[in-house]
Write a protein that holds these residues in place. Structure first.
Motif, PDB file in Angstrom:
ATOM      1  N   GLU A  51     -46.796 -26.034   3.793  1.00 26.70           N
ATOM      2  CA  GLU A  51     -47.805 -24.933   3.697  1.00 26.70           C
ATOM      3  C   GLU A  51     -47.003 -23.663   3.216  1.00 26.70           C
ATOM      4  O   GLU A  51     -47.465 -22.921   2.292  1.00 26.70           O
ATOM      5  CB  GLU A  51     -48.561 -24.587   4.843  1.00 26.70           C
ATOM      6  CG  GLU A  51     -49.751 -25.750   5.339  1.00 26.70           C
ATOM      7  CD  GLU A  51     -48.887 -27.058   5.971  1.00 26.70           C
ATOM      8  OE1 GLU A  51     -47.847 -26.841   6.388  1.00 26.70           O
ATOM      9  OE2 GLU A  51     -49.692 -28.059   6.178  1.00 26.70           O
ATOM     10  N   GLN A  52     -45.925 -23.512   3.797  1.00 25.35           N
ATOM     11  CA  GLN A  52     -45.084 -22.216   3.426  1.00 25.35           C
ATOM     12  C   GLN A  52     -44.614 -22.364   2.075  1.00 25.35           C
ATOM     13  O   GLN A  52     -44.746 -21.528   1.255  1.00 25.35           O
ATOM     14  CB  GLN A  52     -43.908 -22.150   4.510  1.00 25.35           C
ATOM     15  CG  GLN A  52     -43.233 -20.761   4.187  1.00 25.35           C
ATOM     16  CD  GLN A  52     -42.077 -20.758   5.108  1.00 25.35           C
ATOM     17  OE1 GLN A  52     -41.679 -21.584   5.729  1.00 25.35           O
ATOM     18  NE2 GLN A  52     -41.626 -19.474   5.061  1.00 25.35           N
ATOM     19  N   LEU A  67     -46.966 -20.279  -5.211  1.00 29.77           N
ATOM     20  CA  LEU A  67     -47.834 -19.078  -5.829  1.00 29.77           C
ATOM     21  C   LEU A  67     -47.423 -18.010  -5.957  1.00 29.77           C
ATOM     22  O   LEU A  67     -47.282 -17.276  -6.893  1.00 29.77           O
ATOM     23  CB  LEU A  67     -49.220 -19.228  -5.210  1.00 29.77           C
ATOM     24  CG  LEU A  67     -49.824 -20.645  -4.935  1.00 29.77           C
ATOM     25  CD1 LEU A  67     -51.171 -20.444  -3.996  1.00 29.77           C
ATOM     26  CD2 LEU A  67     -50.137 -21.333  -6.293  1.00 29.77           C
ATOM     27  N   GLU A  68     -46.828 -17.338  -4.833  1.00 30.97           N
ATOM     28  CA  GLU A  68     -46.377 -15.926  -4.812  1.00 30.97           C
ATOM     29  C   GLU A  68     -44.959 -15.528  -5.600  1.00 30.97           C
ATOM     30  O   GLU A  68     -44.977 -14.482  -5.890  1.00 30.97           O
ATOM     31  CB  GLU A  68     -46.483 -15.696  -3.281  1.00 30.97           C
ATOM     32  CG  GLU A  68     -47.603 -15.611  -2.496  1.00 30.97           C
ATOM     33  CD  GLU A  68     -47.607 -15.121  -1.179  1.00 30.97           C
ATOM     34  OE1 GLU A  68     -46.581 -14.650  -0.537  1.00 30.97           O
ATOM     35  OE2 GLU A  68     -48.734 -15.181  -0.438  1.00 30.97           O
ATOM     36  N   PHE A  83     -42.744 -35.759  -1.754  1.00 35.10           N
ATOM     37  CA  PHE A  83     -42.765 -34.552  -1.074  1.00 35.10           C
ATOM     38  C   PHE A  83     -43.587 -33.628  -2.173  1.00 35.10           C
ATOM     39  O   PHE A  83     -44.365 -32.777  -1.867  1.00 35.10           O
ATOM     40  CB  PHE A  83     -41.650 -33.917  -0.463  1.00 35.10           C
ATOM     41  CG  PHE A  83     -41.833 -32.554   0.068  1.00 35.10           C
ATOM     42  CD1 PHE A  83     -42.577 -32.437   1.194  1.00 35.10           C
ATOM     43  CD2 PHE A  83     -41.223 -31.548  -0.363  1.00 35.10           C
ATOM     44  CE1 PHE A  83     -42.703 -31.067   1.862  1.00 35.10           C
ATOM     45  CE2 PHE A  83     -41.409 -30.017   0.253  1.00 35.10           C
ATOM     46  CZ  PHE A  83     -42.237 -30.030   1.295  1.00 35.10           C
ATOM     47  N   PHE A  84     -43.181 -33.718  -3.445  1.00 35.14           N
ATOM     48  CA  PHE A  84     -44.094 -33.218  -4.625  1.00 35.14           C
ATOM     49  C   PHE A  84     -45.535 -33.476  -4.561  1.00 35.14           C
ATOM     50  O   PHE A  84     -46.248 -32.469  -4.597  1.00 35.14           O
ATOM     51  CB  PHE A  84     -43.266 -33.681  -5.945  1.00 35.14           C
ATOM     52  CG  PHE A  84     -44.125 -33.017  -7.145  1.00 35.14           C
ATOM     53  CD1 PHE A  84     -43.717 -31.833  -7.464  1.00 35.14           C
ATOM     54  CD2 PHE A  84     -45.258 -33.589  -7.665  1.00 35.14           C
ATOM     55  CE1 PHE A  84     -44.406 -31.232  -8.710  1.00 35.14           C
ATOM     56  CE2 PHE A  84     -45.613 -33.070  -8.807  1.00 35.14           C
ATOM     57  CZ  PHE A  84     -45.219 -31.760  -9.151  1.00 35.14           C
ATOM     58  N   LEU A  98     -51.570 -27.658  -1.983  1.00 38.52           N
ATOM     59  CA  LEU A  98     -52.169 -26.294  -2.799  1.00 38.52           C
ATOM     60  C   LEU A  98     -53.649 -26.621  -3.112  1.00 38.52           C
ATOM     61  O   LEU A  98     -54.420 -25.828  -3.127  1.00 38.52           O
ATOM     62  CB  LEU A  98     -51.339 -26.515  -4.039  1.00 38.52           C
ATOM     63  CG  LEU A  98     -49.801 -25.831  -3.986  1.00 38.52           C
ATOM     64  CD1 LEU A  98     -49.128 -26.079  -5.175  1.00 38.52           C
ATOM     65  CD2 LEU A  98     -49.928 -24.150  -3.736  1.00 38.52           C
ATOM     66  N   GLU A  99     -53.842 -27.924  -3.433  1.00 41.03           N
ATOM     67  CA  GLU A  99     -55.419 -28.131  -3.515  1.00 41.03           C
ATOM     68  C   GLU A  99     -56.372 -28.220  -2.383  1.00 41.03           C
ATOM     69  O   GLU A  99     -57.414 -27.376  -2.353  1.00 41.03           O
ATOM     70  CB  GLU A  99     -55.526 -29.653  -4.234  1.00 41.03           C
ATOM     71  CG  GLU A  99     -54.857 -29.627  -5.650  1.00 41.03           C
ATOM     72  CD  GLU A  99     -54.751 -31.115  -6.229  1.00 41.03           C
ATOM     73  OE1 GLU A  99     -54.636 -31.273  -7.268  1.00 41.03           O
ATOM     74  OE2 GLU A  99     -54.800 -32.124  -5.477  1.00 41.03           O
TER      75      GLU A  99
END
Length: 410
Positions: free
Chosen positions: A153-154, A160-161, A173-174, A181-182
């Motif tokens: 989650e982090q 994004l940021e 993991f990818f 994200l989805e």
């Protein structure tokens, strides 16, 4: 054929191993056991006279002569880090290394450079992966975000940021990151800046999984072959199958039992000699198995296929080793199949192979059989003796892909 810098490698090897012969007792013992000296290393056939050192032997020597087992050929003050791989095996990294033990080549080949922000999810704890990738990325001028594994989650938020443009991760993991994200409501690829991903290899139909990810997320993927003992061994080139061998790694693909180099096109153990001084492993058996695809002008392998498995997983059939990945590749070539299992048996003096196969509900044996037989021969270079068609469910999810019954009692 490959030209310079590979053409001068044996001169460099003589220099490095002459120095190691003086400083590293384990290296000197390898040469003495073969009754040759470093000055005798003029070509691939000379190198093949040396015995293969296995990972188990390295581990035993490190336990007997801690910490490096007599392989260190440098001043200990030059060691920047000591990595700890499973075993534990201790691997020194030297202050002179500016490329992450070759990983800079991987990222430059993929077009990573200034302006890129790379999320590195490989472990920075004990093992070399995270730090070597970090150093290779930084050497291209790109910016590294050193995350390590976990915390999807982090890490999704960071993607994004921070405007991440490249992700380094295991394939699984990818996929976890994209699914996270989805779930957060992102529409990919519209809502991120990721343009490529360095993915860790998997068994099974990994290349198809990569193609699916590329198409779904509008990215390019790339990979490398590396070990804790050497760092980078091989990297991908556009349009070519498998991995191009780094010029500072001298690779032979060898019979897993005898250690003898095999001809191009053969599958065997990847045996590596490094041209890095300080930790000058010579004829070191990685335990990994792959096919030799092409040869350099000095007689050494300069391109290998994807890994087929590990030494010990293969079954020798009519003088050819067959590995679980071979069977998985056959499965990927015949879409009508759902599961397969190869059983090797001895019938008198002959070794036979039966492929136990389950078809998908729409599959018809008569429509598949010729394609299956041909695919098996292309992948293994052996002729399949029998196909046993099974009902759906006869092969369970965890059943082995390759079964050796040659020594089973009647």
């Amino acid at each position: 054929m490959t030209t310079s810098p590979r053409s001068n490698r044996f001169a460099a090897l003589q220099r490095i191993q002459t120095d190691a012969y003086r400083q590293a007792p384990a290296i000197r013992a390898i040469f003495e056991r073969a009754a040759i000296e470093p000055a005798n290393l003029h070509g691939a056939s000379d190198l093949a006279r040396l015995p293969v050192t296995t990972k188990d032997q390295l581990l035993a020597l490190q336990r007997a002569h801690p910490p490096f087992g007599g392989f260190l050929a440098a001043d200990e003050r030059d060691i920047r880090r000591i990595f700890v791989s499973p075993g534990p095996i201790y691997e020194p990294e030297f202050s002179s290394d500016v490329s992450g033990r070759g990983f800079a080549q991987v990222f430059r080949q993929a077009g990573i450079g200034p302006g890129d922000r790379v999320l590195n999810t490989w472990s920075y704890h004990l093992v070399p992966a995270g730090l070597l990738l970090d150093q290779g990325i930084a050497s291209t001028g790109a910016t590294v975000i050193p995350c390590g594994p976990g915390g999807a989650e982090q890490q999704a938020q960071l993607i994004l940021e921070l405007g991440i443009t490249c992700i380094c991760a295991s394939t699984s993991f990818f996929i976890t990151l994209t699914e996270t994200l989805e779930r957060m409501g992102c529409e990919l690829p519209r809502d991120w800046r990721v343009k490529n991903a360095m993915l860790g290899g998997e068994m099974g139909n990994w290349m198809q999984k990569r193609r699916d990810l590329e198409q779904r997320y509008a990215i390019d993927t790339f990979s490398a072959y590396a070990t804790g003992d050497f760092g980078l061994i091989g990297y991908e080139e556009d349009g070519l199958e498998g991995y191009r061998i780094h010029p500072e790694r001298m690779v032979q693909v060898c019979d897993p039992v005898s250690g003898e180099p095999l001809p191009i096109g053969s599958t065997g153990e990847i045996v590596v000699t490094t041209l890095e001084s300080g930790w000058p492993l010579i004829r070191f058996g990685t335990g990994d198995v792959a096919q030799a695809l092409s040869q350099a002008d000095d007689g050494l392998v300069d391109r290998i296929g994807l890994l087929q498995g590990r030494v010990g997983q293969g079954v020798k059939v009519r003088e050819v080793f067959v590995y679980p990945r071979n069977i998985e590749e056959v499965l990927s070539r015949v879409p009508a199949l759902s599961r397969v299992q190869l059983v090797v048996e001895a019938q008198g003096h002959r070794e036979t192979m039966t492929l136990r196969a389950e078809l998908k509900p729409t599959g018809i044996p008569a429509d598949v059989e010729d394609h299956l037989m041909d695919s098996f021969k292309q992948v293994t270079r052996l002729k399949l003796d029998n196909i046993e068609w099974l009902e759906i469910g006869q092969l369970a999810e965890g059943d082995p892909t390759l079964v050796d019954r040659k020594h089973a009692k009647a």
